[in-house]
Design a protein around this motif. Structure first.
Motif, PDB file in Angstrom:
ATOM      1  N   UNK A 221     -26.295 -41.308 -11.469  1.00  0.00           N
ATOM      2  CA  UNK A 221     -25.122 -41.160 -10.610  1.00  0.00           C
ATOM      3  C   UNK A 221     -25.439 -41.536  -9.173  1.00  0.00           C
ATOM      4  N   UNK A 222     -26.663 -41.242  -8.732  1.00  0.00           N
ATOM      5  CA  UNK A 222     -27.044 -41.566  -7.359  1.00  0.00           C
ATOM      6  C   UNK A 222     -27.207 -43.064  -7.172  1.00  0.00           C
ATOM      7  N   UNK A 223     -27.722 -43.744  -8.196  1.00  0.00           N
ATOM      8  CA  UNK A 223     -27.862 -45.196  -8.112  1.00  0.00           C
ATOM      9  C   UNK A 223     -26.501 -45.853  -7.980  1.00  0.00           C
ATOM     10  N   UNK A 224     -26.433 -46.986  -7.265  1.00  0.00           N
ATOM     11  CA  UNK A 224     -25.141 -47.665  -7.139  1.00  0.00           C
ATOM     12  C   UNK A 224     -24.629 -48.126  -8.498  1.00  0.00           C
ATOM     13  N   UNK A 225     -23.324 -48.078  -8.671  1.00  0.00           N
ATOM     14  CA  UNK A 225     -22.728 -48.522  -9.925  1.00  0.00           C
ATOM     15  C   UNK A 225     -22.998 -50.008 -10.127  1.00  0.00           C
ATOM     16  N   UNK A 226     -23.295 -50.388 -11.356  1.00  0.00           N
ATOM     17  CA  UNK A 226     -23.649 -51.777 -11.616  1.00  0.00           C
ATOM     18  C   UNK A 226     -22.471 -52.720 -11.355  1.00  0.00           C
ATOM     19  N   UNK A 227     -21.269 -52.177 -11.464  1.00  0.00           N
ATOM     20  CA  UNK A 227     -20.122 -53.048 -11.207  1.00  0.00           C
ATOM     21  C   UNK A 227     -20.076 -53.513  -9.755  1.00  0.00           C
ATOM     22  N   UNK A 228     -20.736 -52.745  -8.849  1.00  0.00           N
ATOM     23  CA  UNK A 228     -20.774 -53.177  -7.449  1.00  0.00           C
ATOM     24  C   UNK A 228     -21.546 -54.474  -7.305  1.00  0.00           C
ATOM     25  N   UNK A 229     -22.560 -54.662  -8.170  1.00  0.00           N
ATOM     26  CA  UNK A 229     -23.322 -55.903  -8.112  1.00  0.00           C
ATOM     27  C   UNK A 229     -22.471 -57.094  -8.544  1.00  0.00           C
ATOM     28  N   UNK A 230     -21.509 -56.852  -9.422  1.00  0.00           N
ATOM     29  CA  UNK A 230     -20.630 -57.930  -9.854  1.00  0.00           C
ATOM     30  C   UNK A 230     -19.829 -58.497  -8.680  1.00  0.00           C
ATOM     31  N   UNK A 231     -19.490 -57.640  -7.733  1.00  0.00           N
ATOM     32  CA  UNK A 231     -18.735 -58.105  -6.566  1.00  0.00           C
ATOM     33  C   UNK A 231     -19.623 -58.837  -5.575  1.00  0.00           C
ATOM     34  N   UNK A 232     -20.928 -58.557  -5.607  1.00  0.00           N
ATOM     35  CA  UNK A 232     -21.841 -59.152  -4.634  1.00  0.00           C
ATOM     36  C   UNK A 232     -22.500 -60.418  -5.144  1.00  0.00           C
ATOM     37  N   UNK A 233     -22.596 -60.589  -6.486  1.00  0.00           N
ATOM     38  CA  UNK A 233     -23.297 -61.737  -7.051  1.00  0.00           C
ATOM     39  C   UNK A 233     -22.386 -62.514  -7.986  1.00  0.00           C
ATOM     40  N   UNK A 234     -22.612 -63.841  -8.012  1.00  0.00           N
ATOM     41  CA  UNK A 234     -21.815 -64.687  -8.901  1.00  0.00           C
ATOM     42  C   UNK A 234     -22.171 -64.427 -10.360  1.00  0.00           C
ATOM     43  N   UNK A 235     -23.408 -64.109 -10.627  1.00  0.00           N
ATOM     44  CA  UNK A 235     -23.862 -63.782 -11.975  1.00  0.00           C
ATOM     45  C   UNK A 235     -25.107 -62.916 -11.828  1.00  0.00           C
ATOM     46  N   UNK A 236     -25.357 -62.070 -12.823  1.00  0.00           N
ATOM     47  CA  UNK A 236     -26.496 -61.171 -12.681  1.00  0.00           C
ATOM     48  C   UNK A 236     -26.838 -60.525 -14.023  1.00  0.00           C
ATOM     49  N   UNK A 237     -28.019 -59.940 -14.096  1.00  0.00           N
ATOM     50  CA  UNK A 237     -28.366 -58.975 -15.149  1.00  0.00           C
ATOM     51  C   UNK A 237     -29.275 -57.924 -14.531  1.00  0.00           C
ATOM     52  N   UNK A 238     -29.282 -56.753 -15.165  1.00  0.00           N
ATOM     53  CA  UNK A 238     -30.108 -55.659 -14.673  1.00  0.00           C
ATOM     54  C   UNK A 238     -30.706 -54.908 -15.863  1.00  0.00           C
ATOM     55  N   UNK A 239     -32.021 -54.855 -15.898  1.00  0.00           N
ATOM     56  CA  UNK A 239     -32.746 -54.034 -16.869  1.00  0.00           C
ATOM     57  C   UNK A 239     -33.357 -52.871 -16.098  1.00  0.00           C
ATOM     58  N   UNK A 240     -32.953 -51.658 -16.438  1.00  0.00           N
ATOM     59  CA  UNK A 240     -33.504 -50.457 -15.793  1.00  0.00           C
ATOM     60  C   UNK A 240     -33.801 -49.449 -16.889  1.00  0.00           C
ATOM     61  N   UNK A 241     -35.077 -49.277 -17.216  1.00  0.00           N
ATOM     62  CA  UNK A 241     -35.481 -48.419 -18.329  1.00  0.00           C
ATOM     63  C   UNK A 241     -36.621 -47.502 -17.879  1.00  0.00           C
ATOM     64  N   UNK A 242     -36.311 -46.274 -17.474  1.00  0.00           N
ATOM     65  CA  UNK A 242     -37.390 -45.322 -17.172  1.00  0.00           C
ATOM     66  C   UNK A 242     -38.227 -45.065 -18.423  1.00  0.00           C
ATOM     67  N   UNK A 243     -39.512 -44.943 -18.246  1.00  0.00           N
ATOM     68  CA  UNK A 243     -40.386 -44.693 -19.402  1.00  0.00           C
ATOM     69  C   UNK A 243     -40.155 -43.307 -19.986  1.00  0.00           C
ATOM     70  N   UNK A 244     -39.894 -42.309 -19.136  1.00  0.00           N
ATOM     71  CA  UNK A 244     -39.793 -40.918 -19.560  1.00  0.00           C
ATOM     72  C   UNK A 244     -38.446 -40.308 -19.182  1.00  0.00           C
ATOM     73  N   UNK A 245     -37.365 -40.953 -19.572  1.00  0.00           N
ATOM     74  CA  UNK A 245     -35.983 -40.510 -19.348  1.00  0.00           C
ATOM     75  C   UNK A 245     -35.593 -40.658 -17.882  1.00  0.00           C
ATOM     76  N   UNK A 246     -36.375 -40.066 -16.968  1.00  0.00           N
ATOM     77  CA  UNK A 246     -36.212 -40.334 -15.542  1.00  0.00           C
ATOM     78  C   UNK A 246     -37.462 -41.063 -15.077  1.00  0.00           C
ATOM     79  N   UNK A 247     -37.373 -41.743 -13.932  1.00  0.00           N
ATOM     80  CA  UNK A 247     -38.528 -42.526 -13.516  1.00  0.00           C
ATOM     81  C   UNK A 247     -38.553 -42.812 -12.033  1.00  0.00           C
ATOM     82  N   UNK A 248     -39.568 -43.600 -11.660  1.00  0.00           N
ATOM     83  CA  UNK A 248     -39.793 -43.905 -10.253  1.00  0.00           C
ATOM     84  C   UNK A 248     -39.275 -45.254  -9.822  1.00  0.00           C
TER      85      UNK A 248
END
Length: 459
Positions: A221-248
């Motif tokens: 919830x604290x991280x910016x919503x991924x849809x915000x990146x859609x407005x800033x970039x013409x095209x994009x992908x995002x892989x965000x996978x914490x190793x232990x449910x939460x991460x650094x």
């Protein structure tokens, strides 16, 4: 001859005619009516044609020897019984006909339903059926016949040790094996404390997992919503996978003066410690971005460095902590078609028709004690157009061990992938990158959090 010995002696008598010699020992009644032990040694005499002529035999009284042997056997059996009684597990021995020969006190207590322990000579099926009928076995409740059939099959063909839950709450581990004579020996171990410890550990683990999942929702919830990146970039992908449910690992995008900022960071550690560090970084980052010049992302890194050092007391030479982060940040001006990058031990990857290049940041981290508060970072500015794709990745990708030789994924493999994928849409690039990473990782465990951000700026 003693009536109990007669049948066996008669059955063995054929040995004389098969072997030419035979010795039998049995009890014989003397004239005074007292039985003694005799050794009856017989030799078969044959004629020259091999036909039996006569039997020459001798009798010897061996009462003293047999009495001594029986006393020694009884003493040995008593020692064995005493030894079996001292062990903490239940012990039982069944003969080839599956009849109880011996069971120590611990064993007989398991099957005592108020009528006394099982009697020697009782079959295992008789014993287990009575135990189930009197409700001693909790696992059998509601499926008595089926459970008895299964238990008898396991008993007659023993394999791996099994667990059995008793009605009084105890857990028993049953280990059985066959003897050389066709009988069965079994050991019943009380694993109640172990099982209860496992259950407590499982409950505690479940509580921790619930807390981590809740913390993960907060972190997302604290991280910016991924849809915000859609407005800033013409095209994009995002892989965000914490190793232990939460991460650094974290990502950030935010409008600034005459453009927008895109950032990826990697804090010390992973799991809960790493997540705490991201909270510190986020709190500082929002303030830094609001006040930083729109062409100087390096100022944001300086602010993060000094802020982390101050909050954690790492601006002094000595202390208990030495935590920080690595990060790369891009300031993008769509109107001027210009990008400025600054990195703290972080690289920006650029892919276009000319190839794939790595734009390296400074070899300095953020917040660590070894870097003085006045540490500065460099800005790298360059134009871009619609043919350019950019990538930010944490070392969770680069350092992952895998492949046939157990080596890291590495920058070169990542660069080769970007070169092959640069003309494909970002969604397809994400799928191909995930597939390549998973295949390379194979059976190896995940070493770190994983974040990869690819984007094409509006031009």
């Amino acid at each position: 001859m003693h009536p109990e010995d007669l049948e066996a002696v008669e059955a063995q008598q054929t040995n004389l005619f098969e072997n030419g010699h035979h010795v039998a020992e049995y009890r014989f009644r003397k004239a005074d009516g007292v039985y003694c032990w005799v050794s009856d040694e017989q030799t078969l005499i044959k004629d020259q044609n091999g036909n039996p002529l006569e039997v020459i035999g001798t009798w010897s009284e061996v009462t003293a020897r047999k009495t001594a042997e029986q006393a020694a056997l009884q003493q040995s059996e008593q020692r064995l019984t005493d030894a079996i009684e001292t062990i903490s597990e239940g012990f039982s021995l069944y003969d080839a006909e599956d009849r109880l020969v011996l069971g120590n006190r611990k064993y007989t207590e398991l099957f005592d339903f108020g009528e006394g322990p099982p009697a020697p000579g009782s079959t295992y099926e008789e014993i287990i059926r009575k135990a189930v009928a009197h409700g001693l076995v909790a696992d059998a409740n509601g499926r008595e016949e089926g459970w008895i059939r299964q238990r008898l099959a396991e008993h007659r063909n023993p394999g791996e040790s099994g667990l059995q839950r008793q009605a009084d709450g105890r857990w028993l581990q049953i280990s059985e094996r066959r003897t050389e004579t066709g009988g069965t020996v079994a050991v019943y171990s009380d694993l109640t404390e172990v099982k209860e410890s496992e259950q407590r550990a499982a409950a505690a683990n479940q509580l921790i997992l619930q807390s981590l999942r809740y913390a993960s929702r907060i972190q997302s919830a604290v991280l910016p919503a991924r849809r915000e990146l859609e407005a800033l970039a013409a095209d994009h992908f995002l892989i965000w996978e914490p190793r232990d449910i939460v991460g650094g690992d974290f990502f950030w995008f935010q409008p600034i003066g005459d453009g927008y900022a895109i950032m990826v960071g990697d804090c010390t550690g992973h799991g809960v410690p790493g997540a705490f560090m991201t909270l510190i970084a986020w709190g500082l980052l929002d303030r830094m971005l609001r006040s930083a010049p729109s062409d100087r992302p390096s100022e944001v890194l300086v602010g993060l460095h000094q802020g982390v050092q101050s909050l954690l007391g790492q601006d002094a030479m000595h202390g208990d902590t030495d935590d920080g982060l690595e990060a790369g940040i891009c300031f993008i001006n769509p109107r001027k078609k210009q990008m400025t990058f600054a990195g703290a031990r972080f690289s920006l990857w650029r892919a276009n028709q000319e190839g794939v290049i790595e734009i390296k940041g400074d070899r300095k981290g953020l917040g660590y004690r070894r870097y003085p508060p006045g540490t500065n970072f460099n800005d790298y500015s360059f134009p871009f157009d619609s043919r350019d794709s950019f990538y930010l990745t944490t070392d969770g990708l680069i350092d992952q061990i895998g492949g046939p030789r157990g080596r890291s994924f590495g920058k070169r493999r990542f660069q080769d992938l970007l070169r092959k994928l640069r003309d494909t849409p970002m969604r397809e690039q994400e799928e191909s990158l995930r597939t390549a990473f998973d295949r390379y990782q194979g059976e190896q465990h995940r070493r770190d959090d994983l974040t990869v951000l690819g984007f094409v700026p509006h031009s």
